[in-house]
Every structure is written in C-alpha cells, then in structure tokens.
Design an enzyme around this catalytic site. Structure first.
Site, mmCIF file in Angstrom:
data_model
loop_
_atom_site.group_PDB
_atom_site.id
_atom_site.type_symbol
_atom_site.label_atom_id
_atom_site.label_comp_id
_atom_site.label_asym_id
_atom_site.label_seq_id
_atom_site.Cartn_x
_atom_site.Cartn_y
_atom_site.Cartn_z
ATOM 1 C CB CYS A 13 -0.892 0.017 1.238
ATOM 2 S SG CYS A 13 -2.020 -1.394 1.355
ATOM 3 N N GLY A 41 -1.024 0.516 -5.036
ATOM 4 C CA GLY A 41 -2.340 -0.041 -4.735
ATOM 5 C C GLY A 41 -3.427 0.670 -5.497
ATOM 6 C CG ASN A 115 3.036 -0.355 3.087
ATOM 7 O OD1 ASN A 115 2.579 -1.403 2.640
ATOM 8 N ND2 ASN A 115 4.247 0.075 2.792
ATOM 9 N N GLY A 116 1.644 -2.688 5.082
ATOM 10 C CA GLY A 116 2.340 -3.867 5.585
ATOM 11 C C GLY A 116 1.400 -4.853 6.244
ATOM 12 C CE1 TYR A 255 6.184 -5.524 -10.978
ATOM 13 C CE2 TYR A 255 5.243 -5.902 -8.800
ATOM 14 C CZ TYR A 255 5.084 -5.749 -10.165
ATOM 15 O OH TYR A 255 3.841 -5.814 -10.725
ATOM 16 C CB CYS A 448 11.172 -13.672 -1.340
ATOM 17 S SG CYS A 448 9.898 -12.638 -0.609
#
Length: 450
Positions: A13, A41, A115-116, A255, A448
C-alpha cells in the site's frame, strides 16, 4: 494481446502524512501525493484531514482520480492530513476496509493509514475482542488503533511506544490526531517510509518520489523501530529501538518502488541498472538485441545492454492507460483481471536473437505468455534474464504471495523452468549480485529467496 499479471508479487500500500503550521489547501497536495503512490495499490484510496477542531475522513473504492471525483474533494482546507492507496493483503477488498480508518476513542479522534502486515494480528485481535473492544473492519490496521485504545497512557506518543512492543511484522504507519501527526516503522525497516519538508511543514510518505512531485525537500528515512511526532513545535523522535538493522524488502528495489524513488538511501534506478549489468556478467548471452519487459524490467535491460555492448531496443508497447488494473484479492478473480496489456513491435523482433530482461518470476505464467508472443513475432532465439534471485518462499510481511506449491522457483530446477517457459536459455541474478547492486547498503530482507 492481453496478459494476466498474476506472475508478480503485488504492491503493498502507499501512505502519506502532511502537517502544516498554516491552514492550506490539502486536497491538491493529497491528490498529487496519492497519484505518485498509485502504483502501490489500486483497489481503494482515501484521506483523513484535520481542520484544527476535528478529523474528517473520505474514502472509496477505485483509483485516486475516481475517488476524488466521487467525493468532490477539490476544496479541503486544513492543517494536517493522512492518505492511503490500498492493495489488500489482510482483510477483504471493500469500502469498509478502505483506509484511512477513523476511530472515536475516549481520549478523542484518531485515524491511521498503514502499509504492511502484522504477523500476529489474529492473536492480538482475539485478545482485544476478549477485552470487549469492537472492530468495524477486518483489517490488521484497525488492530493498531484498538491497541492504542486499550493501552492509552496520557498521550499517543507514550502509547505508541508501548504498543510497538506488542506488534510484529513488517509495517509503516501514519497516525493523525487533530493537532499532531505521528509516523512509525517496524524494527526491521521492512516497509519504507521517509520524511520531507515543504515551506509550511512536513511530509511523511512511502517513497521519495512524492516529495519530488510536491516540490518538497527530502530530509531522511524514518529509522527502523522509530516513532516520530510532528506538531506545531516541529519534528521529533519520541522513541527509537536500539540495535536495529534496516532490512528493507528486496522487492522495493526490484519491483515495487517507482524508478525515480530513493529507498533507504539507495536510488531505485541505479540499483536496477546495476542488476542489469551484473546479470550480463553472471549470465551472458550471444544476442542481437536486448529488450525489457515494461515497466520494471526496462532499467535492468538498459544495464544489461550497456555491459554486453548489445543494442537496447523497444520490444513491447504497453498501454499505459490500462496501468496496473484494479487488483482483486481472491485468486480466482485475479486470473480474470487483466492488469497488463502488451503488444510486440514485430519489426524489432523478427529473425533476431533476443535477450529479454524481466524483473522477477513468481509462478511463471506471465513469462510463458510473453515468450509465446515473442515466438509468434518471429524471434529466432530467446534468452530470458531475471533481475531478481530465484523466488523460493512466500512472504508473510506485507506482500500478497502464493503458497510454496505455486512458486515455480521452489518446485522446479533451473532447467525445468527453462523448458516450462520455453526459452533457449534462462538466468537469474545471484543473491550476492543483487546485494552488490545496493551499493553501500548491504542489508535487505531476502526471505523470499531462501
């Protein structure tokens, strides 16, 4: 041809907070600020502002230009405000869950934009409900508000210090009272947040591109585990955790962030360009041209082209009026949603050996479709290069990710992935190569890739 962009990690977000010592027209500042963060978002957006006496909240489903039109938000005058653009990672995509969230507490009004993800949100919510605190949304953002209500101790700043010891995960938040603005960031610095100054006051925002858009001056990033207060006396740190390391999410550089932003002292453009240069060193290819998958792969493609001394050429045209479309939270609807439209420039592709540079691969579905388009356009050879390491694990810190079974990098070897997407060669940047692209900053969240 339309391509379903379900092969990417989705944005988090975007948040912004503005505090002015004078009454100003907040609507234009918020409009441009939230537009600058629209890439983070597109489900909903909103704002809460203070006119000096009370907090007033407006929010709705849709893009910034749609919501501002719907609510006729052309003349908002006040001293401070917070704003939010949402991609839902916790809680349904509904107007009730849109942010900011405004609450009436015993000590007065308070509003949050967040955000998160809180990794212990369910546990905390169960405890708060046990203590008879009622929730109006299904978001973890409201958990923070209810924690403030439960633990309130004479001031918001003291209370935020208390609750920061209870919440876990990767988050950044801006919190508004009628005469104060607060900002806080998780102790690992996973989610980005920075501070800027303009003529009448201060701005706190997810990315520095907001400051550039508003003509503000960048001051610094909010530190991991830091809580700041902004009021008529200026800006001050009211709490700062010790011995923290800034492990910014790697995908901010790969990204999420706009290419004209700086995240924790690192230029996103420079990082992506260096990733491209490193990709050539680690995964060279004999080719006629280099092309980038827009938009996030373009800068890395330029870096690859320079390092390889292979011409960079436009291979795709993207319909920018489509943008990253209204992202739907359930997987079945994501498959139907078209968020990327690409067309091949056949004259540049036909009969050529091509290096295609993309930012990342999660499931492999979009990459496979892109490669099919290039083959139909007459590409002689296709060498696919990824400017992120192999994605092997899902994230629980604010990115809406697949489970491990859906991650192609977790279930196939490099050769199996190459065969599946149908290319002549395949290469990913190494973890060390990615970290080197960050220059002086050598710490990032790499979960990740593990």
């Amino acid at each position: 041809m339309q391509i379903n962009d379900v092969d990417k990690y989705k944005e988090e977000c975007g948040i912004v907070g503005i505090f002015s010592n004078e009454k100003i027209n907040l609507s234009s500042m918020l409009y441009f600020a939230l537009n600058s963060l629209q890439h983070r978002g597109q489900e909903s957006c909103g704002l809460t502002y203070s006119n000096g006496y009370q907090l007033i909240c407006h929010k709705d489903m849709g893009l910034v230009n749609e919501v501002f039109t719907k609510n006729n938000l052309n003349d908002i005058n006040g001293f401070s405000a917070i704003g939010h653009v949402r991609y839902s990672t916790f809680g349904e995509s509904t107007v009730v869950n849109a942010q900011p969230i405004l609450d009436e507490c015993s000590f007065g009004q308070i509003s949050i934009a967040h955000n998160g993800n809180l990794t212990n949100a369910i546990e905390l919510k169960n405890d708060l409900e046990y203590h008879r605190l009622k929730f109006n949304t299904s978001t973890d953002s409201e958990v923070i508000l209810k924690l403030i209500e439960k633990y309130y101790d004479s001031s918001i700043e003291k209370t935020l210090e208390i609750i920061s010891k209870h919440i876990k995960g990767g988050y950044a938040a801006v919190i508004l009272e009628k005469d104060k603005l607060f900002a806080m960031r998780d102790c690992n610095g996973i989610r980005p947040l920075c501070i800027g100054k303009f003529s009448n006051g201060y701005i706190v925002c997810s990315e520095s591109c907001v400051l550039d858009m508003l003509g503000g001056e960048f001051i610094r990033d909010v530190l991991p585990g830091e809580i700041i207060k902004i009021d008529s006396n200026g800006i001050e740190t009211v709490s700062l955790m010790k011995n923290t390391i800034c492990n910014t999410c790697a995908f901010e550089y790969i990204y999420f962030a706009r290419v004209d932003s700086k995240i924790d002292g690192v230029s996103v453009y420079n990082s992506r360009f260096k990733c491209g240069e490193t990709l050539f060193k680690e995964c060279p290819a004999d080719a006629d041209i280099v092309i980038g998958v827009p938009d996030s792969g373009t800068t890395a493609a330029l870096g690859y082209s320079k390092a390889a001394s292979i011409p960079y050429t436009l291979g795709f045209v993207k319909n920018n009026f489509v943008g990253r479309s209204f992202i739907k939270p359930c997987q079945a609807k994501r498959e139907e949603a078209v968020s990327l439209k690409l067309n091949i420039i056949k004259e540049n592709i036909q009969g050529k050996k091509i290096v295609v540079v993309d930012d990342s691969m999660v499931r492999g579905t979009t990459c496979k479709k892109i490669i099919s388009l290039l083959k139909k356009a007459g590409a002689k050879e296709i060498h696919y290069r990824l400017a992120s390491p192999i994605v092997k694990s899902p994230c629980c810190l604010g990115i809406d990710t697949s489970n491990k079974k859906e991650l192609i990098g977790s279930n196939m070897t490099l050769e199996e992935i190459r065969t599946f997407i149908g290319v002549d060669s395949l290469g990913y940047i190494s973890i060390d190569g990615f970290l080197n692209s960050l220059g002086h900053k050598k710490d990032a969240c790499l979960k990740c890739f593990m």
